[in-house]
Design a protein around this motif. Structure first.
Motif, PDB file in Angstrom:
ATOM      1  N   ILE A 178     -22.891 -38.631  28.600  1.00 50.58           N
ATOM      2  CA  ILE A 178     -21.957 -38.817  27.523  1.00 50.58           C
ATOM      3  C   ILE A 178     -22.736 -38.802  26.263  1.00 50.58           C
ATOM      4  O   ILE A 178     -23.952 -39.606  26.175  1.00 50.58           O
ATOM      5  CB  ILE A 178     -21.429 -40.079  27.483  1.00 50.58           C
ATOM      6  N   LYS A 179     -22.655 -38.038  25.383  1.00 49.81           N
ATOM      7  CA  LYS A 179     -23.603 -37.660  24.049  1.00 49.81           C
ATOM      8  C   LYS A 179     -22.717 -38.050  23.126  1.00 49.81           C
ATOM      9  O   LYS A 179     -21.607 -37.750  22.886  1.00 49.81           O
ATOM     10  CB  LYS A 179     -24.032 -36.136  23.952  1.00 49.81           C
ATOM     11  N   VAL A 180     -23.091 -39.184  22.329  1.00 53.56           N
ATOM     12  CA  VAL A 180     -22.611 -39.473  20.876  1.00 53.56           C
ATOM     13  C   VAL A 180     -23.166 -38.782  19.787  1.00 53.56           C
ATOM     14  O   VAL A 180     -24.244 -38.787  19.285  1.00 53.56           O
ATOM     15  CB  VAL A 180     -23.113 -41.024  20.705  1.00 53.56           C
ATOM     16  N   GLN A 181     -22.654 -37.805  19.034  1.00 51.80           N
ATOM     17  CA  GLN A 181     -22.978 -37.146  17.780  1.00 51.80           C
ATOM     18  C   GLN A 181     -22.936 -37.838  16.583  1.00 51.80           C
ATOM     19  O   GLN A 181     -21.654 -38.285  16.296  1.00 51.80           O
ATOM     20  CB  GLN A 181     -22.078 -35.879  17.759  1.00 51.80           C
ATOM     21  N   VAL A 182     -23.795 -37.953  15.894  1.00 49.28           N
ATOM     22  CA  VAL A 182     -23.899 -38.730  14.840  1.00 49.28           C
ATOM     23  C   VAL A 182     -24.266 -37.938  13.468  1.00 49.28           C
ATOM     24  O   VAL A 182     -25.266 -37.157  13.436  1.00 49.28           O
ATOM     25  CB  VAL A 182     -24.769 -39.858  14.713  1.00 49.28           C
ATOM     26  N   CYS A 183     -23.562 -37.962  12.407  1.00 48.98           N
ATOM     27  CA  CYS A 183     -23.798 -37.235  11.083  1.00 48.98           C
ATOM     28  C   CYS A 183     -23.741 -38.253  10.036  1.00 48.98           C
ATOM     29  O   CYS A 183     -22.869 -38.754   9.545  1.00 48.98           O
ATOM     30  CB  CYS A 183     -22.548 -36.127  10.772  1.00 48.98           C
ATOM     31  N   SER A 184     -24.786 -38.000   9.591  1.00 49.24           N
ATOM     32  CA  SER A 184     -25.292 -38.846   8.193  1.00 49.24           C
ATOM     33  C   SER A 184     -25.000 -40.405   8.668  1.00 49.24           C
ATOM     34  O   SER A 184     -24.475 -41.092   7.737  1.00 49.24           O
ATOM     35  CB  SER A 184     -24.551 -38.624   6.930  1.00 49.24           C
ATOM     36  N   GLY A 185     -25.220 -40.746   9.719  1.00 45.33           N
ATOM     37  CA  GLY A 185     -25.341 -42.313  10.258  1.00 45.33           C
ATOM     38  C   GLY A 185     -23.641 -42.537  10.749  1.00 45.33           C
ATOM     39  O   GLY A 185     -23.738 -43.749  10.985  1.00 45.33           O
ATOM     40  N   VAL A 186     -22.723 -41.761  10.635  1.00 45.58           N
ATOM     41  CA  VAL A 186     -21.676 -41.991  11.215  1.00 45.58           C
ATOM     42  C   VAL A 186     -21.382 -41.089  12.278  1.00 45.58           C
ATOM     43  O   VAL A 186     -21.528 -40.071  12.703  1.00 45.58           O
ATOM     44  CB  VAL A 186     -20.399 -41.559  10.054  1.00 45.58           C
ATOM     45  N   VAL A 187     -20.644 -41.807  13.506  1.00 47.53           N
ATOM     46  CA  VAL A 187     -20.458 -41.210  14.594  1.00 47.53           C
ATOM     47  C   VAL A 187     -19.036 -40.136  14.281  1.00 47.53           C
ATOM     48  O   VAL A 187     -18.082 -40.387  13.888  1.00 47.53           O
ATOM     49  CB  VAL A 187     -19.654 -42.044  15.684  1.00 47.53           C
ATOM     50  N   CYS A 188     -19.173 -38.976  14.682  1.00 49.06           N
ATOM     51  CA  CYS A 188     -18.373 -37.856  14.459  1.00 49.06           C
ATOM     52  C   CYS A 188     -17.498 -37.398  15.582  1.00 49.06           C
ATOM     53  O   CYS A 188     -16.261 -37.369  15.625  1.00 49.06           O
ATOM     54  CB  CYS A 188     -18.814 -36.728  13.705  1.00 49.06           C
ATOM     55  N   HIS A 189     -18.144 -37.323  16.805  1.00 49.52           N
ATOM     56  CA  HIS A 189     -17.558 -37.321  18.050  1.00 49.52           C
ATOM     57  C   HIS A 189     -18.151 -37.558  19.131  1.00 49.52           C
ATOM     58  O   HIS A 189     -19.404 -37.708  18.963  1.00 49.52           O
ATOM     59  CB  HIS A 189     -17.114 -35.929  18.085  1.00 49.52           C
ATOM     60  N   VAL A 190     -17.808 -37.610  20.448  1.00 46.70           N
ATOM     61  CA  VAL A 190     -18.355 -38.009  21.740  1.00 46.70           C
ATOM     62  C   VAL A 190     -18.030 -36.794  22.694  1.00 46.70           C
ATOM     63  O   VAL A 190     -16.870 -36.334  22.635  1.00 46.70           O
ATOM     64  CB  VAL A 190     -17.896 -39.315  22.145  1.00 46.70           C
ATOM     65  N   ARG A 191     -19.275 -36.319  23.044  1.00 45.42           N
ATOM     66  CA  ARG A 191     -19.233 -35.114  24.227  1.00 45.42           C
ATOM     67  C   ARG A 191     -19.221 -35.807  25.580  1.00 45.42           C
ATOM     68  O   ARG A 191     -20.296 -36.494  25.935  1.00 45.42           O
ATOM     69  CB  ARG A 191     -19.890 -34.073  23.987  1.00 45.42           C
ATOM     70  N   ALA A 192     -18.386 -35.687  26.510  1.00 42.44           N
ATOM     71  CA  ALA A 192     -18.408 -35.969  27.893  1.00 42.44           C
ATOM     72  C   ALA A 192     -18.566 -34.732  28.729  1.00 42.44           C
ATOM     73  O   ALA A 192     -17.986 -34.016  28.677  1.00 42.44           O
ATOM     74  CB  ALA A 192     -17.096 -36.947  28.298  1.00 42.44           C
ATOM     75  N   GLU A 193     -19.284 -34.920  29.586  1.00 42.65           N
ATOM     76  CA  GLU A 193     -19.703 -33.752  30.501  1.00 42.65           C
ATOM     77  C   GLU A 193     -20.044 -34.259  31.974  1.00 42.65           C
ATOM     78  O   GLU A 193     -20.766 -35.071  32.293  1.00 42.65           O
ATOM     79  CB  GLU A 193     -20.974 -33.004  30.292  1.00 42.65           C
ATOM     80  N   ASP A 194     -18.971 -33.597  32.808  1.00 46.93           N
ATOM     81  CA  ASP A 194     -19.276 -33.790  34.275  1.00 46.93           C
ATOM     82  C   ASP A 194     -19.978 -32.742  34.824  1.00 46.93           C
ATOM     83  O   ASP A 194     -19.368 -31.583  35.065  1.00 46.93           O
ATOM     84  CB  ASP A 194     -17.877 -34.028  34.960  1.00 46.93           C
ATOM     85  N   LYS A 195     -21.316 -32.671  34.979  1.00 45.43           N
ATOM     86  CA  LYS A 195     -22.249 -31.457  35.273  1.00 45.43           C
ATOM     87  C   LYS A 195     -21.967 -31.299  36.943  1.00 45.43           C
ATOM     88  O   LYS A 195     -22.108 -30.167  37.187  1.00 45.43           O
ATOM     89  CB  LYS A 195     -23.361 -32.106  35.166  1.00 45.43           C
ATOM     90  N   GLU A 196     -21.361 -32.211  37.785  1.00 42.41           N
ATOM     91  CA  GLU A 196     -21.017 -31.844  39.264  1.00 42.41           C
ATOM     92  C   GLU A 196     -19.875 -30.921  39.142  1.00 42.41           C
ATOM     93  O   GLU A 196     -19.668 -29.890  40.044  1.00 42.41           O
ATOM     94  CB  GLU A 196     -20.936 -33.082  40.073  1.00 42.41           C
ATOM     95  N   ALA A 197     -18.918 -31.237  38.407  1.00 42.66           N
ATOM     96  CA  ALA A 197     -17.417 -30.433  38.311  1.00 42.66           C
ATOM     97  C   ALA A 197     -17.570 -29.440  37.285  1.00 42.66           C
ATOM     98  O   ALA A 197     -16.650 -28.650  37.248  1.00 42.66           O
ATOM     99  CB  ALA A 197     -16.272 -31.424  37.998  1.00 42.66           C
TER     100      ALA A 197
END
Length: 232
Positions: A178-197
């Motif tokens: 799970i990656k939390v993307q932050v732009c200028s100190g504000v969370v803009c979106h979260v990327r979830a990745e299932d690497k097995e599937a």
């Protein structure tokens, strides 16, 4: 960032010259970007997210990026700027994999190298065995991350290996990353990745799914379900 078309003519000329210079200096990176993304980037005046990431690698050499790219140094940085945020405990660290205490490799733990990505070994019940772990760690220690893609922030990092506590994951199904993307100190979106599937999905800060796909898994059938952790 402002669009290049918003600048006066003389500024647009300077940006065009800078774009040409950067492209000539890093032709392989620019061509590789165009092949993967489907458009030619403008690293002199980036507008899209991936262009900004390319600009950061080629132009924005903020020394803080070295700290943030070092898996060990970033823990100390987080403790300093956000002491209330818990980070996984480092159980051991060193330069020689042979020095890792055997007891740490008999239970649940994660063995990592600090100077690159995809350098993680999840240990459970004594597997993988110690010899396999040490061999892999030695290969990683001899590798310098980021040369091919001009990821300069990895270059000054002194390679180390370390053993980290394995965090328990709640829920029956959860994304492996799970990656939390932050732009200028504000969370803009979260990327979830299932690497097995081989699935992924984007979410807003409240855990609501966002439209669109990412370049790693562009097909709709590669859309992963919402991880339970995002709703907590």
């Amino acid at each position: 960032m402002r669009s290049a078309s918003d600048f006066p003519a003389r500024h647009r000329f300077v940006l065009a010259a800078a774009r040409l210079l950067i492209t000539l200096r890093h032709p392989l990176l620019v061509v590789r970007f165009a092949r993967k993304m489907g458009y030619w980037p403008n690293p002199a005046a980036p507008e899209r997210y991936n262009e900004c990431m390319l600009w950061r690698r080629l132009i924005d050499h903020n020394p803080l990026f070295v700290t943030l790219s070092d898996k060990l140094a970033v823990k100390e940085y987080i403790r300093a700027v956000c002491p209330e945020l818990e980070v996984p405990k480092t159980l051991w660290r060193g330069r020689d994999p042979d020095d890792i205490p055997s007891a740490l490799l008999e239970g649940e733990a994660v063995v990592k190298a600090n100077h690159g990505c995809d350098m993680n070994i999840f240990v459970s019940g004594g597997q993988p065995d110690r010899a396999s772990i040490v061999r892999q760690l030695r290969r990683w220690l001899g590798k310098r991350q980021g040369r091919r893609n001009s990821e300069w922030a990895y270059w000054p990092i002194v390679p180390e290996v370390f053993v980290e506590e394995m965090l328990p994951l709640a829920g029956g199904e959860i994304a492996t990353e799970i990656k939390v993307q932050v732009c200028s100190g504000v969370v803009c979106h979260v990327r979830a990745e299932d690497k097995e599937a081989l699935k992924s999905r984007l979410f807003d800060p409240d855990g609501n799914p966002l439209a669109g796909r990412d370049i790693d898994y562009p097909r709709e059938i590669r859309r992963c379900p919402s991880p339970p952790a995002l709703s907590n």
